[in-house]
Write an enzyme that holds these catalytic residues in place. Structure first.
Site, PDB file in Angstrom:
ATOM      1  N   CYS A  95       0.847  -1.197   0.000  1.00  0.00           N
ATOM      2  CA  CYS A  95       0.000   0.000   0.000  1.00  0.00           C
ATOM      3  C   CYS A  95       0.883   1.248   0.000  1.00  0.00           C
ATOM      4  CB  CYS A  95      -0.892  -0.011   1.241  1.00  0.00           C
ATOM      5  SG  CYS A  95      -1.832   1.515   1.494  1.00  0.00           S
ATOM      6  N   GLU A 125       2.565  -5.690   8.824  1.00  0.00           N
ATOM      7  CA  GLU A 125       2.867  -4.299   8.493  1.00  0.00           C
ATOM      8  C   GLU A 125       3.924  -3.737   9.438  1.00  0.00           C
ATOM      9  OE1 GLU A 125       0.849  -0.004   9.146  1.00  0.00           O
ATOM     10  OE2 GLU A 125      -0.464  -1.471   8.202  1.00  0.00           O
ATOM     11  N   ASN A 219      -7.780  -4.616  11.364  1.00  0.00           N
ATOM     12  CA  ASN A 219      -8.713  -3.495  11.295  1.00  0.00           C
ATOM     13  C   ASN A 219     -10.147  -3.938  11.584  1.00  0.00           C
ATOM     14  OD1 ASN A 219     -10.255  -3.676   8.491  1.00  0.00           O
ATOM     15  ND2 ASN A 219      -8.152  -4.292   8.104  1.00  0.00           N
TER      16      ASN A 219
END
Length: 279
Positions: A95, A125, A219
């Site tokens: 991303c 991440e 998330n």
């Protein structure tokens, strides 16, 4: 039963971009194609990729030839180096926002700051960002973690992109007491913040709030957490098969949101199930 759908939910820009990258690569590449880890944290999407002939491998040791796609979460630089040393064709679907966080973390390290990352140390991440930040980088998950840090002259802090903004602000505030100079960057994804705000607004208006997303999706779990703070009847389910009719007993209004890695098909199936159960 009335169904209220949050204004923002489902695939974010980074996930859409990553999935499109896999689809295009599979269609235009000869030889084996793999993603390094699941392209997103959603079993349905991973299955769709497998139907395209794209396998998911956990490590480079499992890939000896062909094309490897870096998922939206990104990877440490040594992984990219190792892939190229194996003469694999590398397609980077990281991303763009995550790339920016990686660059900021690296710049802080190069400028002599003690780099601190707010996030889950086991999350891919965060592992990737820490790799770009270099040796000595510290990952904190709580105010207690901050309290345990030694004092130093300069601290630079970034956040995992899917964290709750208010929680990150609290971490930044606590770090101010740990150094003479603090440089903090707001690296939380705007789409994540907007999705959380929309979810909370919906949760306040309904009897039951439903978050559609995998248990291993950071998330999605975060959405469930913020919704539960304003509506105790908040539940999370990845698919229709995980729904429990007991959750909705006596509910006149049900709210729906979905994690950034949840495809529209999963959302549509849940809505269809709810409409059928109330009919």
């Amino acid at each position: 039963m009335e169904i209220l759908i949050a204004k923002e939910l489902g695939f974010c820009f980074g996930v859409k971009r990553a999935v499109k990258t896999v689809e295009e690569t599979a269609a235009n590449t000869e030889g084996p194609v793999y993603t390094l880890g699941p392209i997103v944290h959603n079993d349905e999407v991973v299955a769709q990729m497998q139907n395209l002939g794209v396998g998911a491998k956990d490590t480079l040791d499992e890939i000896n030839a062909g094309t490897v796609i870096i998922r939206a979460h990104g990877v440490p630089p040594d992984v990219l180096k190792a892939a190229r040393q194996k003469e694999l064709h590398v397609v980077d679907a990281t991303c763009p926002l995550v790339i920016k966080v990686q660059q900021l973390a690296r710049a802080l390290h190069d400028d002599g700051y003690q780099v601190v990352i707010y996030g889950a140390p086991e999350h891919p991440e965060v592992i990737g960002i820490a790799g770009w930040a270099g040796a000595g980088t510290v990952v904190v998950q709580s105010l207690d973690d901050v309290a345990a840090l030694p004092r130093c002259k300069k601290i630079g802090v970034v956040s995992q992109t899917t964290k709750i903004p208010a929680d990150y602000q609290a971490i930044v505030g606590a770090l101010m007491g740990k150094c003479q100079e603090l440089r903090a960057y707001n690296t939380i994804c705007d789409a994540t913040a907007r999705r959380q705000t929309a979810a909370v607004e919906t949760a306040r208006q309904v009897d039951v709030m439903l978050v559609i997303g995998e248990a291993h999706s950071s998330n999605s779990r975060r959405l469930a957490e913020v919704c539960a703070q304003v509506n105790p009847r908040t539940y999370r389910a990845a698919t229709v098969d995980e729904l429990d009719a007991v959750w909705f007993v006596g509910a006149e209004k049900v709210g729906i949101t979905a994690g950034a890695s949840t495809p529209d098909t999963a959302i549509d199936k849940v809505i269809e199930w709810l409409n059928g159960s109330s009919g």
